[in-house]
Design a protein around this motif. Structure first.
Motif, short mmCIF file in Angstrom:
data_model
loop_
_atom_site.label_atom_id
_atom_site.label_comp_id
_atom_site.label_asym_id
_atom_site.label_seq_id
_atom_site.Cartn_x
_atom_site.Cartn_y
_atom_site.Cartn_z
N GLN A 1 0.85 -1.20 0.00
CA GLN A 1 0.00 0.00 0.00
C GLN A 1 0.89 1.25 0.00
N PRO A 2 1.54 1.56 -1.12
CA PRO A 2 2.53 2.64 -1.13
C PRO A 2 1.97 4.05 -0.92
N ARG A 3 0.69 4.24 -1.06
CA ARG A 3 0.13 5.60 -0.97
C ARG A 3 -0.66 5.84 0.32
N ASP B 1 13.87 6.80 -1.83
CA ASP B 1 12.77 7.60 -2.38
C ASP B 1 13.05 7.89 -3.84
N GLU B 2 12.57 7.01 -4.71
CA GLU B 2 12.79 7.17 -6.13
C GLU B 2 11.52 7.57 -6.86
N GLY B 3 10.44 7.74 -6.16
CA GLY B 3 9.19 8.09 -6.81
C GLY B 3 8.51 6.86 -7.40
N PRO B 4 7.49 7.08 -8.21
CA PRO B 4 6.74 5.94 -8.76
C PRO B 4 7.56 5.20 -9.81
N ARG B 5 7.30 3.90 -9.96
CA ARG B 5 7.93 3.12 -11.04
C ARG B 5 7.14 3.39 -12.30
N LEU B 6 7.82 3.81 -13.33
CA LEU B 6 7.17 4.16 -14.58
C LEU B 6 7.27 3.03 -15.59
N SER B 7 6.32 2.97 -16.48
CA SER B 7 6.37 2.05 -17.60
C SER B 7 6.98 2.80 -18.78
#
Length: 164
Positions: free
Chosen positions: A21-23, A55-61
């Motif tokens: 639950q990252p958010r 803290d790298e932020g969201p993983r993007l596609s």
């Protein structure tokens, strides 16, 4: 400097929850885990300080961003130029990761591209970098195991539970 403390069972439960639950808020994490908010915050601060949580932020596609081609480019570097080549790699946006490695090259990069022609352009740019001797490229056909951390964290928690 002392090495970071190995994660205990509570640390592992915190990491599992962050992955699941990252958010969610710190207050909600504390409620779910049944610990005081201050305790949870202190643990999170230590895990960040120790480099466990990055803290790298969201993983993007990258595919969804128009770069569906993924390749691993091995780079052989002239002795004494590893740092310079590494710095130059950081200036190429299609290189999303680079590592110093042993084996069949000095650096291993993960490269994304719009198509095979674009990948060739990126590779040609790499070849022209001062200090690059040669490259070898492996194109990924299909992702078989996506990036994941949860199985390792679950294993750490089970080990900590047995030791605890």
């Amino acid at each position: 400097m002392a090495s970071p403390k190995a994660p205990d069972a509570l640390d592992a439960r915190i990491l599992e929850l962050l992955l699941e639950q990252p958010r969610t808020s710190v207050r909600e994490y504390a409620r779910i885990l049944g610990v005081a908010r201050g305790t949870l915050q202190a643990r999170l601060d230590r895990l960040e300080r120790d480099g466990v949580i990055r803290d790298e932020g969201p993983r993007l596609s990258f595919a969804a961003l128009g770069h569906p081609v993924l390749a691993f480019v091995h780079i052989e570097v002239t002795q004494g130029h590893l740092v310079d080549v590494g710095d130059a790699l950081a200036e190429i946006p299609e290189i999303i990761e680079a590592f110093s490695v042993t084996g069949g090259g000095d650096l291993l990069t993960r490269v994304v591209a719009r198509d095979n022609g674009h990948l060739e352009d990126v590779i040609q740019r790499l070849i022209r970098l001062p200090g690059v001797v040669r490259t070898r490229t492996d194109v990924a056909l299909r992702e078989r195991v996506p990036y994941r951390a949860r199985p390792l964290v679950e294993s750490l928690r089970r080990s900590a539970d047995r030791a605890g």
